[in-house]
Design a protein around this motif. Structure first.
Motif, mmCIF file in Angstrom:
data_model
loop_
_atom_site.group_PDB
_atom_site.id
_atom_site.type_symbol
_atom_site.label_atom_id
_atom_site.label_comp_id
_atom_site.label_asym_id
_atom_site.label_seq_id
_atom_site.Cartn_x
_atom_site.Cartn_y
_atom_site.Cartn_z
ATOM 1 N N ALA A 224 1.357 6.749 -6.605
ATOM 2 C CA ALA A 224 0.059 7.221 -7.124
ATOM 3 C C ALA A 224 -0.232 8.171 -8.281
ATOM 4 O O ALA A 224 -0.992 7.934 -9.134
ATOM 5 N N VAL B 215 -5.979 4.348 -7.347
ATOM 6 C CA VAL B 215 -5.662 3.715 -6.200
ATOM 7 C C VAL B 215 -6.727 3.979 -5.133
ATOM 8 O O VAL B 215 -6.368 5.422 -4.684
ATOM 9 N N SER C 135 -7.217 -1.326 -2.056
ATOM 10 C CA SER C 135 -6.382 -2.206 -1.161
ATOM 11 C C SER C 135 -6.749 -1.865 0.418
ATOM 12 O O SER C 135 -6.534 -0.589 0.854
ATOM 13 N N LEU D 289 0.996 6.485 -11.364
ATOM 14 C CA LEU D 289 -0.160 5.312 -12.015
ATOM 15 C C LEU D 289 -1.234 6.025 -12.271
ATOM 16 O O LEU D 289 -1.765 5.433 -13.453
ATOM 17 N N LEU E 283 2.083 1.755 -3.463
ATOM 18 C CA LEU E 283 0.881 2.463 -4.123
ATOM 19 C C LEU E 283 0.832 3.988 -3.961
ATOM 20 O O LEU E 283 0.371 4.700 -4.760
ATOM 21 N N GLU F 213 6.062 -4.066 -7.137
ATOM 22 C CA GLU F 213 5.851 -3.644 -8.648
ATOM 23 C C GLU F 213 5.445 -4.842 -9.364
ATOM 24 O O GLU F 213 4.723 -4.619 -10.422
ATOM 25 N N THR G 146 4.846 -1.050 -14.593
ATOM 26 C CA THR G 146 4.527 -0.554 -13.207
ATOM 27 C C THR G 146 6.040 0.289 -12.781
ATOM 28 O O THR G 146 6.986 -0.379 -12.855
ATOM 29 N N LEU H 181 1.761 -5.607 -8.670
ATOM 30 C CA LEU H 181 0.812 -4.786 -9.279
ATOM 31 C C LEU H 181 1.011 -4.908 -10.714
ATOM 32 O O LEU H 181 -0.144 -4.819 -11.403
ATOM 33 N N GLN I 10 0.592 -1.231 -0.178
ATOM 34 C CA GLN I 10 -0.027 0.030 0.028
ATOM 35 C C GLN I 10 0.748 1.379 -0.070
ATOM 36 O O GLN I 10 0.555 2.161 -0.713
#
Length: 311
Positions: free
Chosen positions: A25, A35, A87, A28, A21, A196, A207, A199, A18
């Motif tokens: 963020a 996320v 998540s 992504l 992520l 990574e 990623t 994901l 988390q």
């Protein structure tokens, strides 16, 4: 928009995943991946999915939660988010409740039924991390003791070792509660330190590698536990240093056997309920095995070969 609900579980490097992520963020989202981590979900977003004491009825709470989630999902679609990863390991229960009840997420079926209804069919896949049971329980115990729980007695450890419920039961309950939703199972032993890779397998996209080696909430070693505990309580810990392994050898063998059975069930197809995610960097043999020379050495008889003496 594809919606993947990442369930953890606890003590499976979920907090580290988390944090990875969260740190990535912005990048992504630029790649179409949204996320929601605990910083989003634990600020009232899921309020009412699981009923709480309130002036509103359980039905009214669930309806309000469903409307809140629908609005949030619609806003992400409007922003061009193609894949949303949610998540939060607390969706399936708590590690402390598991320890008290000596059972692995016993009410996960009821909880997932309520979340399935709250998302109103928006969830397209589930991701679940699992871990060898003796390591999972040892980590849960270590963290619980660090937070003030008494050191488990031998009888409680025996209950944990003899518990019939395993990851297979957890997966089966989730599958029954969320029909037609793809369930992907990722073992901690393979993906625990590789957020990574995890994901990428969940999204099908490349990623970022940055912040991929952050480690959060690791179980304390025995020497660190003693410093966190009151002197009287610390006396119940075993002597020595390093990782705390609370189970006896026979208990450990039993827990490992149960986990091996779970993995064999997953490898065999999990009765069509779930998919065991394979390590993309682990090359397996194809249909036709490579041909190798079955004789030792070289066929050149003229070559002078001398073996070293034993000395």
């Amino acid at each position: 928009m594809q919606v993947c609900l990442h369930l953890g579980a606890h003590r499976c490097a979920t907090s580290s995943f988390q944090e990875y992520l969260r740190q990535n963020a912005a990048e992504l989202e630029g790649n179409g991946i949204g996320v929601w981590g605990p910083r989003h979900t634990r600020k009232g977003l899921f309020h009412g999915v699981l009923p709480v004491p309130s002036f509103h009825s359980k039905k009214a709470q669930a309806k309000r939660a469903q409307g809140r989630l629908r609005m949030k999902l619609d806003s992400h679609r409007a922003r061009g988010i193609q894949q949303l990863l949610i998540s939060d390991e607390n969706v399936i229960g708590s590690a402390r409740a598991n320890l008290y009840q000596a059972e692995l997420y016993g009410d996960v079926g009821d909880r997932m039924t309520r979340f399935f209804a709250a998302f109103d069919g928006a969830i397209t896949s589930i991701a679940l991390n699992i871990r060898s049971l003796e390591a999972y329980w040892a980590s849960v115990i270590s963290c619980a003791v660090a937070r003030g729980i008494s050191v488990p007695q031998a009888s409680h450890l025996q209950r944990l070792a003899e518990a019939r419920r395993s990851w297979r039961d957890v997966i089966t309950d989730i599958a029954c509660a969320m029909p037609e939703v793809e369930i992907k199972v990722l073992p901690f032993e393979t993906f625990g330190g590789r957020p990574e890779t995890q994901l990428s397998l969940l999204t099908g996209k490349e990623t970022p590698k940055t912040h991929a080696r952050v480690r959060l909430n690791s179980a304390l070693r025995l020497e660190d536990l003693r410093r966190h505990m009151a002197p009287m309580a610390a006396r119940d810990l075993p002597a020595g240093e390093g990782r705390w392994r609370p189970f006896a050898s026979g208990q450990t063998a039993l827990l490992r056997e149960n986990y091996a059975d779970d993995l064999m069930w997953l490898v065999a197809g999990a009765d069509g309920l779930a998919q065991l995610v394979q390590d993309p960097e682990h090359k397996v043999a194809g249909v036709n095995l490579p041909q190798t020379d079955k004789t030792r050495g070289t066929p050149d008889d003229k070559q002078d070969r001398r073996l070293a003496g034993s000395g």
